[in-house]
Design a protein around this motif. Structure first.
Motif, PDB file in Angstrom:
ATOM      1  N   THR A   5       1.016  -1.342  -0.101  1.00  0.00           N
ATOM      2  CA  THR A   5       0.178   0.063  -0.102  1.00  0.00           C
ATOM      3  C   THR A   5       0.928   1.048   0.219  1.00  0.00           C
ATOM      4  OG1 THR A   5      -0.259  -0.019   2.377  1.00  0.00           O
ATOM      5  CG2 THR A   5      -1.651  -1.252   1.278  1.00  0.00           C
ATOM      6  N   PRO A   6       0.277   2.147  -0.098  1.00  0.00           N
ATOM      7  CA  PRO A   6       0.950   3.521  -0.080  1.00  0.00           C
ATOM      8  C   PRO A   6       2.001   4.030   1.269  1.00  0.00           C
ATOM      9  CG  PRO A   6      -0.529   4.307  -1.703  1.00  0.00           C
ATOM     10  CD  PRO A   6      -0.916   2.634  -0.705  1.00  0.00           C
ATOM     11  N   THR A   7       1.142   3.583   2.083  1.00  0.00           N
ATOM     12  CA  THR A   7       1.940   3.405   3.554  1.00  0.00           C
ATOM     13  C   THR A   7       2.669   3.011   3.405  1.00  0.00           C
ATOM     14  OG1 THR A   7      -0.653   4.420   4.425  1.00  0.00           O
ATOM     15  CG2 THR A   7       1.623   3.994   6.177  1.00  0.00           C
ATOM     16  N   GLY A   8       2.620   1.182   2.944  1.00  0.00           N
ATOM     17  CA  GLY A   8       3.745   0.713   3.708  1.00  0.00           C
ATOM     18  C   GLY A   8       4.449   0.627   2.911  1.00  0.00           C
ATOM     19  N   ARG A   9       5.030   0.879   1.450  1.00  0.00           N
ATOM     20  CA  ARG A   9       5.095   1.776   0.720  1.00  0.00           C
ATOM     21  C   ARG A   9       6.946   2.588   1.435  1.00  0.00           C
ATOM     22  NH1 ARG A   9       2.278   0.583  -3.643  1.00  0.00           N
ATOM     23  NH2 ARG A   9       2.329   3.311  -4.178  1.00  0.00           N
ATOM     24  N   LYS A  10       5.696   3.699   2.039  1.00  0.00           N
ATOM     25  CA  LYS A  10       6.615   5.035   2.705  1.00  0.00           C
ATOM     26  C   LYS A  10       6.928   3.942   3.461  1.00  0.00           C
ATOM     27  CE  LYS A  10       5.388   9.377   5.692  1.00  0.00           C
ATOM     28  NZ  LYS A  10       4.183   9.765   5.046  1.00  0.00           N
ATOM     29  N   ILE A  11       6.901   3.103   4.898  1.00  0.00           N
ATOM     30  CA  ILE A  11       7.402   2.423   5.990  1.00  0.00           C
ATOM     31  C   ILE A  11       8.382   2.150   5.443  1.00  0.00           C
ATOM     32  CG2 ILE A  11       7.193   1.249   7.883  1.00  0.00           C
ATOM     33  CD1 ILE A  11       4.351   1.648   7.671  1.00  0.00           C
ATOM     34  N   MET A  12       8.404   1.873   4.402  1.00  0.00           N
ATOM     35  CA  MET A  12       9.625   0.568   4.218  1.00  0.00           C
ATOM     36  C   MET A  12      11.112   1.655   3.732  1.00  0.00           C
ATOM     37  SD  MET A  12      10.412  -2.122   1.426  1.00  0.00           S
ATOM     38  CE  MET A  12       8.792  -3.727   1.853  1.00  0.00           C
ATOM     39  N   LYS A  13      10.672   2.621   2.896  1.00  0.00           N
ATOM     40  CA  LYS A  13      11.598   3.496   2.504  1.00  0.00           C
ATOM     41  C   LYS A  13      12.324   4.304   3.880  1.00  0.00           C
ATOM     42  CE  LYS A  13       9.469   4.789  -2.400  1.00  0.00           C
ATOM     43  NZ  LYS A  13       9.147   6.005  -2.732  1.00  0.00           N
ATOM     44  N   GLU A  14      11.120   4.248   4.256  1.00  0.00           N
ATOM     45  CA  GLU A  14      11.924   5.039   6.007  1.00  0.00           C
ATOM     46  C   GLU A  14      12.821   4.179   6.814  1.00  0.00           C
ATOM     47  OE1 GLU A  14       8.465   6.495   8.140  1.00  0.00           O
ATOM     48  OE2 GLU A  14       7.674   8.203   6.294  1.00  0.00           O
TER      49      GLU A  14
END
Length: 295
Positions: A278-287
């Motif tokens: 999900t957009p949030t899941g991908r954001k967390i992974m990048k962070e």
């Protein structure tokens, strides 16, 4: 083991007038070439670790190394103690205890894999909360762990218990089935009722994917343990009420194998699909990638 299916397990219990837990103690002792007393003491030690994990998760508020999770168990326990949970206090506590053990796991604390680390909260959540409710001594719970072990043995040898192989249905689903069957027996149910509880529980988990955000055993793994504890309570109550699994439990296990075998790779612990993408899941992974291994 003298059994490879739940049907065979039930027949042995009937023929030898034993509970599933009693039979499993003897089978395990024979396999390990040790006395039943030694086998029992080993399992009692495992149950002690489970109780410690529940307590640690509730009192220490452990945070995961990623910083993504922690503290929800104590929040849920406080809500159960001071508000009016829709689930009722007992089920809400089982949920909070399951969260507690899963949070200990995410913070690299000591847990017992039941049957895996990703599903480690369900059996302790059910067992410890029911021990408090019914006043059972540890011996009852240790017998229950042997019953859960017998059920897990059948599932592992006829389907999956690994999320990488069969999705979350294989981890959380198996743990729910193990907890439900064992609780049914601890509450005085027959081996046949316990086996029906397994089928009832597993049917409610078929198709559950494994989609950990950033590849960590945290989101959604921890909350699934909480929900899993409640599902196990429900399955045990249904079995004790006389509800049966119309599809035999062994066949349900077979379906879990079929579904898991056809599950896309992205939904089997790869973090390539589901909530992880999900957009949030991908954001967390990048962070987390930016922070590096120190997390």
């Amino acid at each position: 083991m003298r059994f490879s299916s739940l049907l065979e397990l039930g027949r042995l219990c009937e023929e030898e007038s034993m509970s599933i837990g009693q039979l499993m103690i003897l089978e395990q002792a024979r396999e390990a070439e040790q006395s039943s007393e030694i086998i029992f003491e080993q399992m009692a030690g495992y149950y002690g670790v489970m109780k410690e994990a529940v307590q640690k998760g509730l009192t220490d508020n452990p945070r995961s190394r990623s910083g993504l999770t922690g503290g929800d168990a104590s929040r849920m326990k406080a809500y159960a103690d001071h508000e009016v949970p829709s689930l009722g206090v007992v089920a809400a506590r089982a949920l909070s205890y399951a969260l507690a053990v899963s949070e200990v796991n995410a913070s690299m604390g000591r847990i017992i894999a039941t049957p895996t680390a990703g599903s480690c909260g369900i059996i302790p959540g059910v067992f410890v909360s029911m021990q408090e409710r019914f006043g059972w001594d540890d011996e009852v719970l240790v017998h229950g762990l042997f019953a859960a072990g017998a059920i897990g043995y059948v599932i592992a040898n006829n389907s999956f218990i690994s999320g990488a192989e069969g999705g979350c249905q294989a981890e959380v689903g198996s743990a729910i089935g193990m907890a439900a069957g064992a609780l049914t027996e601890m509450r005085g149910g027959t081996p046949d009722q316990a086996i029906h509880a397994v089928g009832l529980a597993l049917k409610n988990c078929l198709g559950l994917i494994c989609d950990p955000v950033a590849g960590l055993v945290e989101i959604p793994c921890i909350v699934r343990n909480g929900f899993g504890a409640v599902t196990a309570l429900a399955a045990a109550d249904m079995a004790l009420a006389g509800v049966t699994s119309v599809i035999p439990s062994d066949e349900v296990i077979g379906v879990m194998l079929e579904v898991g075998s056809h599950m896309p790779e992205g939904h089997r612990e790869t973090a390539k699909g589901g909530l992880a993408q999900t957009p949030t899941g991908r954001k967390i992974m990048k962070e987390l990638d930016r922070k590096g291994p120190s997390t």
